[in-house]
Design an enzyme around this catalytic site. Sequence first.
Site, PDB file in Angstrom:
ATOM      1  N   CYS A 122      68.716  -3.452  37.201  1.00  0.00           N
ATOM      2  CA  CYS A 122      68.395  -3.217  38.615  1.00  0.00           C
ATOM      3  C   CYS A 122      69.453  -2.493  39.437  1.00  0.00           C
ATOM      4  O   CYS A 122      69.120  -1.663  40.293  1.00  0.00           O
ATOM      5  CB  CYS A 122      68.095  -4.517  39.338  1.00  0.00           C
ATOM      6  SG  CYS A 122      67.786  -5.919  38.277  1.00  0.00           S
ATOM      7  N   ARG A 151      73.059  -9.730  26.824  1.00  0.00           N
ATOM      8  CA  ARG A 151      72.970 -11.088  27.343  1.00  0.00           C
ATOM      9  C   ARG A 151      73.544 -12.051  26.323  1.00  0.00           C
ATOM     10  O   ARG A 151      73.231 -11.952  25.135  1.00  0.00           O
ATOM     11  CB  ARG A 151      71.503 -11.475  27.600  1.00  0.00           C
ATOM     12  CG  ARG A 151      70.900 -10.685  28.730  1.00  0.00           C
ATOM     13  CD  ARG A 151      69.504 -11.121  29.067  1.00  0.00           C
ATOM     14  NE  ARG A 151      68.901 -10.157  29.975  1.00  0.00           N
ATOM     15  CZ  ARG A 151      67.650 -10.220  30.387  1.00  0.00           C
ATOM     16  NH1 ARG A 151      66.878 -11.199  29.972  1.00  0.00           N
ATOM     17  NH2 ARG A 151      67.178  -9.305  31.202  1.00  0.00           N
ATOM     18  N   GLN A 169      65.423  -2.574  27.229  1.00  0.00           N
ATOM     19  CA  GLN A 169      64.163  -2.861  27.918  1.00  0.00           C
ATOM     20  C   GLN A 169      63.514  -1.582  28.408  1.00  0.00           C
ATOM     21  O   GLN A 169      64.207  -0.651  28.813  1.00  0.00           O
ATOM     22  CB  GLN A 169      64.433  -3.730  29.149  1.00  0.00           C
ATOM     23  CG  GLN A 169      65.048  -5.070  28.840  1.00  0.00           C
ATOM     24  CD  GLN A 169      65.346  -5.837  30.111  1.00  0.00           C
ATOM     25  OE1 GLN A 169      66.086  -5.350  30.963  1.00  0.00           O
ATOM     26  NE2 GLN A 169      64.778  -7.005  30.241  1.00  0.00           N
ATOM     27  N   ASP A 171      62.323  -0.789  31.203  1.00  0.00           N
ATOM     28  CA  ASP A 171      62.413  -1.423  32.504  1.00  0.00           C
ATOM     29  C   ASP A 171      62.094  -0.445  33.631  1.00  0.00           C
ATOM     30  O   ASP A 171      62.455   0.727  33.557  1.00  0.00           O
ATOM     31  CB  ASP A 171      63.857  -1.935  32.659  1.00  0.00           C
ATOM     32  CG  ASP A 171      64.019  -2.959  33.752  1.00  0.00           C
ATOM     33  OD1 ASP A 171      65.147  -3.442  33.926  1.00  0.00           O
ATOM     34  OD2 ASP A 171      63.023  -3.260  34.435  1.00  0.00           O
ATOM     35  N   HIS A 173      61.728  -0.262  38.154  1.00  0.00           N
ATOM     36  CA  HIS A 173      61.726  -0.886  39.466  1.00  0.00           C
ATOM     37  C   HIS A 173      60.928  -0.012  40.403  1.00  0.00           C
ATOM     38  O   HIS A 173      61.121   1.192  40.457  1.00  0.00           O
ATOM     39  CB  HIS A 173      63.154  -1.071  39.971  1.00  0.00           C
ATOM     40  CG  HIS A 173      63.938  -1.989  39.093  1.00  0.00           C
ATOM     41  ND1 HIS A 173      64.712  -1.531  38.065  1.00  0.00           N
ATOM     42  CD2 HIS A 173      63.997  -3.342  39.055  1.00  0.00           C
ATOM     43  CE1 HIS A 173      65.244  -2.566  37.426  1.00  0.00           C
ATOM     44  NE2 HIS A 173      64.823  -3.671  38.001  1.00  0.00           N
ATOM     45  N   LYS A 252      55.627 -14.222  39.319  1.00  0.00           N
ATOM     46  CA  LYS A 252      55.487 -13.197  38.297  1.00  0.00           C
ATOM     47  C   LYS A 252      54.202 -13.317  37.505  1.00  0.00           C
ATOM     48  O   LYS A 252      53.552 -14.359  37.503  1.00  0.00           O
ATOM     49  CB  LYS A 252      56.681 -13.253  37.345  1.00  0.00           C
ATOM     50  CG  LYS A 252      56.843 -14.580  36.666  1.00  0.00           C
ATOM     51  CD  LYS A 252      58.105 -14.612  35.801  1.00  0.00           C
ATOM     52  CE  LYS A 252      58.237 -15.945  35.098  1.00  0.00           C
ATOM     53  NZ  LYS A 252      58.426 -15.837  33.652  1.00  0.00           N
ATOM     54  N   HIS A 298      59.818  -5.623  39.714  1.00  0.00           N
ATOM     55  CA  HIS A 298      60.472  -5.330  38.426  1.00  0.00           C
ATOM     56  C   HIS A 298      59.364  -5.404  37.413  1.00  0.00           C
ATOM     57  O   HIS A 298      58.528  -6.308  37.505  1.00  0.00           O
ATOM     58  CB  HIS A 298      61.432  -6.433  37.965  1.00  0.00           C
ATOM     59  CG  HIS A 298      62.536  -6.784  38.865  1.00  0.00           C
ATOM     60  ND1 HIS A 298      63.844  -6.441  38.607  1.00  0.00           N
ATOM     61  CD2 HIS A 298      62.571  -7.547  39.993  1.00  0.00           C
ATOM     62  CE1 HIS A 298      64.613  -6.955  39.529  1.00  0.00           C
ATOM     63  NE2 HIS A 298      63.889  -7.634  40.382  1.00  0.00           N
TER      64      HIS A 298
END
Lengths: 423, 207
Positions: A122, A151, A169, A171, A173, A252, A298
Amino acid sequence: MLQRIYGTGFATPEEMAEYIALVEEAKKRDHRKLGRELDLFQVNEEAGPGLIIFHPKGALLRTIIEDWEKKEHLKRGYDIVMGLQILKGELWKKSGHFDHYKDNMYFTEVDEQIYGIKPMNCLAHMLIYKSKIRSYRDLPLRYFELGTVHRHEKTGVLHGLMRARQFTQDDAHILCTPDQLNEEIRAIADFVAYAMDIFGFEYEVELSTRPENSIGTEEDWNLATTALEQALKDNKMIYDVNEGDGAFYGPKIDFKLKDALGRKWQCATIQCDFTLPERFDLSYVGPDGEKHRPVMLHRVILGAIERFMGVLIEHYAGAFPLWMSPVQAAILTVTDNHIPYGEKVYKELVDAGVRVERDFRNEKLGYKIREGQMQKTPYLLVIGEREVESGTVSPRQRGGKNLGAVDVKEFIDIVKEKCSNYE
Amino acid sequence: MKEIKVRLPGGTEARHPSGKTVKEILSSWNDGALKSAVAAKINGSLVDLSFSVHEDSSIEPVDISSKDGLEVVRHSISHVMAQAVQDIFDGVKVTIGPSIEDGFYYDFDYAETFTPEDLEKIEKRMQKIVSADHPFERRVVSRDEARALFEEKGESYKVELINDLPEEVKEVSLYSQGEFVDPCRGPHIPSTGMIKAFKLLNVAGAY
């Protein structure tokens, strides 16, 4: 010493037999075993646990998936961006990750300053948004990144591609106005449905609502939860509600795919986030000339590329559909005399973009065919006297069917046709 | 004689003398439902079928094929496995045996390593225990009594478990089937004969 004996029990012997058969089948398809046999990837204690090294065929499969991702995202109005691997500790404090996520993060030091290695993508996206004054006319802004995150996980839970310490990911936004929320969420849900269809998975949908430990106003939560739920209803998607299972920063939607063994894997997720736009003081100028706070979503579609590959390997037991197979065809010469023609065919296929390998070794044909079958190559092209004389190839399809003698051009067309249909 | 009012599935209401077991109450409502019931729910909480009801409550049977039912059965099977292991092997101490997704496990403290042949022996013994249809019996004792009981048996892990219970907990429930007794919250199936299908899968690496 302590030993653990595992057992199982069911209501009937039939149900138990079914379950045990599934467990046996799962063992055969273990992606770590197949990853070794098909030479796709390795995890090496010398390099560090939970870190995956992709070998050529594995990297090729991953490239095919990532190319598909980029193509699909551009088609749907996303911008591809590339953020950072490390960011200053101060920024992670600002975002709240330092307080809420520190134990899962890795850190390093640069110029005597602490930098966090990103566990999420992010932050850089926030900085991109903030780089200029945004107007409502600019929204929605959709930033997509194939972001590699780190992680911390305990070694005991690491599991091949499924649970690693470093993963990528798909990913994105999305920053939009409250009015645009419904359409954006619907579009993401559509995207997920499309992806599941392409890759061959059934899936289930879950909506997770406000947990006890959460931040944000009642109003924000209602707005976001309603938006998510309404979008699912508008898309006529069936879903379960998981009360209180949302993230602390927002509700979510989770998509869980079902693989060939009936197991469920979380892949896509769509999350509403109230904190980040607030903490980074994001704004856009509305039609009224005033500053407003955009809403943030997200989302990931396949989830983690590595994990998705693990699921694919087990779902297909290594027999990947043609369009994603790292090797689509293997040319098998019967004797050395057939090699010159074999080379000619090879060049023609390579020029046409077919992913082809050559087995021109001085080995019996039966041996080469068996190896090709073990590698689960979609097409084995046997080159012998007949093929050389007629200028053709004789493709043997995975599963045993022989297509007979066809022109090389014809074979190329067959491959292209199937790939364009994601077969 | 105090009477209690119970609500049964489907909205039926019935009156029973206080102290009747869940099994008796369910039996008079619908005997058929008990055939494959392994436990019950009182006001949403899982209990044994032998649980005595003293207050107005909502009662429903828990079927062996339900998610809750399977969890109870699997936990009971783990007790039967522990019983079998201690029958066959000398000097094995038991620790914990929870049910997990699709199954259960039990941790044992044993000097030798369990082999696949050992697993077969244990399974055979378990089958005998199932055939013998031992009832699962529950009794509640004081914390001290429980500790003394397991100290005498040399079950140091169970003693530790009891000692680790929060201070407020003064009583411990014990479940026994045959000669095996375990401090356990329960619930458990009525008897070992209700176990219809089980299998030992593997031994996890010693640690």
